[in-house]
Motif scaffolding. Structure first.
Motif: not given
Length: 477
Positions: A118-131
């Motif tokens: 879930a932390h990786l999903q959030q970090a990707a979202a903060e970079a305007d990307r999707l994991f």
């Protein structure tokens, strides 16, 4: 090297914060998520870097001390639980939780194995990307475990398993050497794709310490629908229509039977029934687009209109807001939670998408003939052919609740044979996304060819001749 001396050297490598020797403190590392197994260990080791992992493995290789790699310990096949003899160390990677780099232009992120999904999903979202990897345990599972089991989840239909989401790995080999394969390349045609040996290898060939993962454009529009259907055959016809109508914008296509829905309504607070009347089967469908004003709402409405006109769908609702979409997805989550309230014999299988309905009909007939009153719960990611075919024990009104659960669960292998027999006839797999671990290690020898099993054993022997990497899991030597 004596074992006690090896353990003291390991403690020195990882420092005082990097090991646990007290049994009470070790307990969370020793028990499998469904409590099917409880193991023992000499030492829980919690390294903080790849260098520490490598040093620990070198010591274990010299001492012939078995290693049980472990991520978030959310697995369902016993792959991360130590054996009962206690002659091992558990190597828990939770302290290795750094995101080393995010490259939005290359659409990649490089992360350590102990990062929570879930932390990786959030970090990707903060970079305007999707994991896109998403599964029920994402709040506690770690990406190293996801990689080691080739985890699936709800978005495989569009984005693929973890295997398809991985561009490169860093791995500590059984002799303590480090293979640095952290490449962010989409194309690299220079020989064997070595990372694929370790993805899905369940820690039996080496320890994944970091990975370079694919990112995708962040969705700007998401549409969710919950549909009621009369027949499971209609479910798969609807899927064919949906795939043709929406192409790669179809993100999820989840099957839910009414029997499982009823359990959820009874046992999980907050579960709602969004349709006016009950139906034998339901589909939870999601579409997404990285564009605004993409038109996917109109696509979904036309699909539903066509399906209603052809009598494929009896009723349905399209979410009007994010909160309503979350209510619909809660139904899918609740049917899993609800099965904790009674004995359940579980199967995680896959068949070709065209044979999903055939599998469900045939497997249901087989288990109900063996035990009238058994309650099959066929649900899951049928858009990619993955069915969780769980068998809830019959309701026994003559005994106190739970009195006969142990006797029912003792028939696990009996029902495995029936269900997996149908899977084999349909050229499917007895493990779609949970892995093999300890639960299915011996059983896969009945469903894979002798040549395939021999090749797996040869790879294991070549990379780990001393058999110290998670011995007794995945493949037996």
């Amino acid at each position: 090297m004596e074992i006690e001396a090896a353990l003291e050297r390991i403690k020195a490598v990882v420092g005082s914060r990097g090991w646990i020797a007290e049994r009470a403190e070790q307990e969370p590392y020793l028990v499998e998520a469904r409590r099917l197994w409880r193991g023992a260990t000499r030492l829980v080791v919690r390294p903080a870097s790849t260098a520490e992992v490598a040093a620990v493995v070198r010591i274990c290789a010299e001492a012939r001390l078995p290693i049980v790699p472990q991520g978030g310990n959310t697995g369902l096949v016993g792959g991360g639980v130590p054996p009962e003899d206690g002659t091992n160390i558990v190597l828990a990677l939770g302290r290795m939780n750094r995101i080393r780099a995010i490259d939005p232009v290359n659409f990649t992120m490089t992360v350590e194995a102990g990062c929570i999904l879930a932390h990786l999903q959030q970090a990707a979202a903060e970079a305007d990307r999707l994991f896109p990897l998403s599964l029920g345990a994402e709040g506690s599972c770690q990406i190293g475990g996801n990689l080691s089991t080739n985890a699936g989840g709800i978005a495989v239909l569009r984005y693929g398993n973890t295997r398809e989401l991985t561009l490169g790995l860093e791995v500590v080999l059984p002799d303590g050497r480090v293979w640095d394969g952290l490449r962010g390349l989409r194309k690299d045609n220079t020989g064997y794709d070595l990372k694929q040996l370790f993805i899905g290898g369940e820690g039996t060939l080496g320890i994944i310490t970091a990975a370079t993962l694919k990112l995708f454009p962040k969705p700007r529009e998401v549409e969710t629908a919950f549909l009621g259907l009369a027949r499971v055959e209609d479910v798969m016809t609807l899927f064919a229509h949906a795939r043709a109508a929406t192409a790669d914008q179809l993100t999820a296509f989840e099957l839910i039977p009414r029997a499982a829905f009823d359990l959820a309504l009874d046992h999980v607070p907050g579960t709602i029934d969004p349709l006016a009347a009950p139906h034998p089967w339901y589909v939870l469908l999601e579409m997404s687009s990285s564009q605004t004003e993409s038109g996917i709402r109109a696509l979904l409405e036309r699909l539903l209109e066509t399906a209603l006109g052809e009598d494929l769908v009896a009723d349905g609702v399209i979410a009007e807001s994010g909160p309503q979409a979350r209510e619909l997805w809660k139904i899918r989550e609740a049917i899993v939670e609800a099965q904790l309230y009674s004995g359940s014999i579980k199967h995680d299988v896959s068949v070709p998408v065209s044979r999903v309905a055939d599998f469900i009909v045939r497997a249901t007939a087989g288990v109900t003939e063996r035990l009238p009153g058994i309650r099959p719960m066929a649900f899951g990611h049928v858009g990619d052919g993955n069915i969780h075919f769980n068998l809830t024990q019959p309701v026994n009104l003559t005994q106190p609740e739970g009195a006969d659960t142990a006797a029912y669960l003792a028939r696990w292998q009996e029902f495995n044979d029936i269900v997996h027999g149908v899977v084999r006839e349909l050229h499917g797999s007895i493990s779609a996304e949970h892995g093999v671990g300890r639960l299915k290690r011996d059983e896969i020898t009945h469903y894979k060819s002798p040549v395939e099993i021999e090749l797996m054993r040869r790879v294991k022997q070549a990379l780990d001749p001393a058999n110290i990497m998670n011995p007794g899991k995945l493949v037996s030597l």
